[in-house]
Design a protein around this motif. Structure first.
Motif, mmCIF file in Angstrom:
data_model
loop_
_atom_site.group_PDB
_atom_site.id
_atom_site.type_symbol
_atom_site.label_atom_id
_atom_site.label_comp_id
_atom_site.label_asym_id
_atom_site.label_seq_id
_atom_site.Cartn_x
_atom_site.Cartn_y
_atom_site.Cartn_z
ATOM 1 N N TYR A 74 0.841 -1.210 0.000
ATOM 2 C CA TYR A 74 0.000 0.000 0.000
ATOM 3 C C TYR A 74 0.873 1.257 0.000
ATOM 4 O O TYR A 74 0.625 2.206 -0.758
ATOM 5 N N GLY B 217 -7.851 -4.250 2.689
ATOM 6 C CA GLY B 217 -8.350 -4.387 4.054
ATOM 7 C C GLY B 217 -9.583 -5.263 4.121
ATOM 8 O O GLY B 217 -9.752 -6.053 5.065
ATOM 9 N N LEU B 218 -10.454 -5.153 3.113
ATOM 10 C CA LEU B 218 -11.637 -6.013 3.063
ATOM 11 C C LEU B 218 -11.248 -7.480 2.927
ATOM 12 O O LEU B 218 -11.816 -8.356 3.605
ATOM 13 N N LEU C 22 -5.017 4.163 -2.485
ATOM 14 C CA LEU C 22 -6.167 4.203 -1.584
ATOM 15 C C LEU C 22 -7.168 3.104 -1.939
ATOM 16 O O LEU C 22 -7.709 2.422 -1.055
ATOM 17 N N THR C 23 -7.411 2.918 -3.242
ATOM 18 C CA THR C 23 -8.274 1.825 -3.685
ATOM 19 C C THR C 23 -7.719 0.477 -3.260
ATOM 20 O O THR C 23 -8.442 -0.383 -2.734
ATOM 21 N N TYR C 24 -6.427 0.287 -3.468
ATOM 22 C CA TYR C 24 -5.751 -0.954 -3.092
ATOM 23 C C TYR C 24 -5.849 -1.186 -1.589
ATOM 24 O O TYR C 24 -6.105 -2.308 -1.115
ATOM 25 N N PHE C 25 -5.684 -0.119 -0.799
ATOM 26 C CA PHE C 25 -5.719 -0.233 0.656
ATOM 27 C C PHE C 25 -7.113 -0.633 1.154
ATOM 28 O O PHE C 25 -7.254 -1.538 1.996
ATOM 29 N N LEU C 26 -8.150 0.010 0.637
ATOM 30 C CA LEU C 26 -9.502 -0.280 1.098
ATOM 31 C C LEU C 26 -9.926 -1.703 0.742
ATOM 32 O O LEU C 26 -10.465 -2.441 1.581
ATOM 33 N N LEU C 27 -9.680 -2.110 -0.497
ATOM 34 C CA LEU C 27 -10.076 -3.456 -0.913
ATOM 35 C C LEU C 27 -9.168 -4.512 -0.297
ATOM 36 O O LEU C 27 -9.608 -5.620 0.014
ATOM 37 N N TRP D 97 -10.106 -4.840 -9.000
ATOM 38 C CA TRP D 97 -9.254 -3.735 -8.560
ATOM 39 C C TRP D 97 -7.922 -3.674 -9.315
ATOM 40 O O TRP D 97 -7.332 -2.608 -9.464
#
Length: 554
Positions: free
Chosen positions: A166, A190-191, A183-188, A257
């Motif tokens: 990230y 984390g999911l 940010l996209t990579y981090f949110l997905l 993603w």
């Protein structure tokens, strides 16, 4: 070695005032990784005799397979650091090319605005002190993940690797596209970690163990005594864990993603993100499948049926959606999804032959994919001396960090640099599985293992998608060789002569002028070695094949 290097780099970064020393940190990183290869090579023979051993109370397990993939990660990381450890271009002269003059002659360039703007033009990666440090954090997480044999160590290792990825995506502070992609990579990401942690928690609540060997023992004991119902929920827990891991390697249907992230972050960062994470996670999945293959969702289907479903979807989605792409890194992302379908197919079969084909496919695809991204970087550097007359190409976002973004930018590139065009063509044809390149043998081994176990339908789908995917690979080849380019050589370079003073013992003894420049040896040697590996594997395949056969049996 990695931990001591991380602490040293942290201290050095805190005390450094000059950001241009980042190129020296990359060279230090290369030396550290070379020593790590030496250590892993020694352990390779120790574990071969002892058939592996555990560390730290069973949290980690060292075997020949883990050490082999450690060495693979170190080699790939060295080649990636090689792109930031040396300048991208070199000046060519034959007057001072002898070994004695190279060693004992000092050149001092006169200050020239044109030189700094054109010849020595550098990307932002040469000014990021934390680049090598972030790579070490990710490599440490990958090495620990490959060796993990406990669910707790697996989660901690995957998070250490993921956090580094990230941050690496967002390390280019002036790039808006890479910041949004990270940010996209981090949110997905984390999911997906939530799925992994939920599965681990449910396994511990049901069985009270986290070690994979203990899990394997309980499962076998439960299989002997049919009255035991303690493993009723375990298949679904493993499905949750597999969903999280498939998310992180961007296998279908959890792939959405990766094309956006690959396309938005700088190409050098894409090279690392696209390769290292997949090697570590796929190696861990191999260990997980081996220990839990006897767990069935129903009486007929084991839990690894999820990998077969993901394999089928990855083959179809990666091939069909790749046909519509005009941005080259998005195309490579869908190509990776398609190739993950082959690796997941070999992983789900779980026979000795399929494990051998899985290891071979993972090794050859990692090196081929690395060569493709290094070639993109090299092509971008080679075009700095040209003016692009296409307005659409000049208006690309973040062009300094990702010079090659569109397939149309490669039009007629064969007439600019025929060697790089041939190298990229060889790599793409290997992706397509064209004989006698190494990619053909990798796909052939997967087909053989699948047919031997009766997976006829999946084999037919894999063959068809492999043929269809050749369309977008051949489109790039056709664009480079048969279209006309829109580049003109920079007019100031034609009459440019770069003066340099020749010094011996700090005294000027001569003055020479450079008029030609080319890609540096760091790029050309890397590309040549990887391309020859892809092209000439058929000439001497026995050593690698025998080594992989031994690993598959172990």
């Amino acid at each position: 070695m990695l931990l001591s290097s991380i602490f040293s780099l942290l201290l050095s970064n805190a005390l450094s005032f000059r950001r241009d020393t980042a190129i020296l940190y990359s060279r230090i990183g290369i030396i550290v990784l070379l020593y790590c290869i030496y250590l892993s090579y020694n352990n390779l023979f120790i574990t071969y005799l002892d058939n592996g051993f555990g560390l730290f109370g069973g949290l980690f397990f060292i075997s020949s397979i883990t050490q082999t993939f450690h060495i693979l990660i170190f080699i790939i990381s060295i080649l990636i650091l090689n792109m930031t450890g040396f300048y991208p271009r070199k000046l060519v002269t034959s007057k001072y090319a002898s070994l004695h003059k190279l060693l004992f002659t000092k050149l001092q360039f006169s200050k020239n605005i044109t030189v700094s703007n054109i010849i020595l033009k550098k990307g932002e990666q040469y000014l990021i002190l934390e680049y090598t440090l972030m790579l070490f954090f990710i490599i440490t997480g990958s090495v620990l993940l490959i060796s993990s044999s406990d669910l707790v160590s697996i989660f901690l290792s995957i998070e250490l690797q993921s956090y580094g990825l990230y941050l690496l995506c967002a390390i280019y502070r002036n790039s808006e596209s890479s910041t949004s992609a990270s940010l996209t990579y981090f949110l997905l990401g984390g999911l997906s970690s939530c799925f992994i942690l939920l599965g681990i928690g449910l396994i511990y609540s049901n069985l009270g163990v986290t070690n994979l060997d203990s899990l394997y023992t309980i499962i076998n004991l439960a299989g002997i005594d049919n009255e035991l119902e303690i493993i009723t929920y375990i298949p679904y827990c493993l499905l949750l864990i597999s969903v999280g891991f498939l998310f992180k390697i961007s296998a279908a249907p959890f792939h959405f993603w990766s094309p956006d992230v690959y396309d938005s972050i700088p190409t050098i960062v894409t090279t690392f993100v696209a390769i290292i994470a997949k090697i570590s996670i796929l190696t861990l999945l191999l260990h997980l499948v081996h220990n839990t293959n006897s767990i069935n969702i129903t009486s007929q289907y084991p839990w690894t049926i999820s990998f077969l479903i993901s394999s089928l979807l990855s083959l179809i989605i990666g091939t069909v959606l790749g046909l519509t792409q005009f941005r080259i890194k998005r195309l490579f992302a869908y190509s990776t999804i398609s190739h993950l379908g082959f690796m997941l197919l070999a992983l789900a079969i779980n026979t000795i032959e399929s494990i051998q084909s899985f290891i071979f496919y993972l090794i050859q695809y990692s090196l081929s994919n690395l060569n493709a991204f290094v070639l993109l970087v090299a092509i971008g550097y080679s075009l700095y001396a040209y003016t692009d007359n296409n307005i659409n190409h000049n208006n690309l976002i973040d062009k300094n960090n990702s010079p090659i973004q569109l397939i149309s930018q490669l039009k007629g590139y064969f007439f600019i640099n025929s060697i790089l065009a041939l190298s990229l063509s060889i790599t793409l044809l290997s992706f397509a599985g064209i004989p006698p390149l190494i990619g053909f043998f990798a796909k052939l081994m997967v087909f053989s293992a699948a047919l031997q176990e009766g997976f006829i339908f999946l084999t037919i789908i894999a063959v068809l998608t492999s043929v269809i995917s050749a369309v977008y690979y051949l489109l790039i080849v056709k664009t480079m060789f048969f279209d006309q380019h829109s580049y003109t050589y920079f007019s100031k370079l034609k009459a440019l002569k770069l003066p340099a003073l020749v010094l011996q013992k700090d005294k000027v003894v001569d003055k020479i002028y450079f008029s030609n420049f080319s890609l540096s040896n760091s790029l050309s040697i890397t590309i040549s070695t990887l391309t020859l590996f892809i092209l000439l594997f058929m000439a001497s395949p026995n050593e690698l094949i025998h080594f992989i056969n031994i690993l598959g049996i172990l």
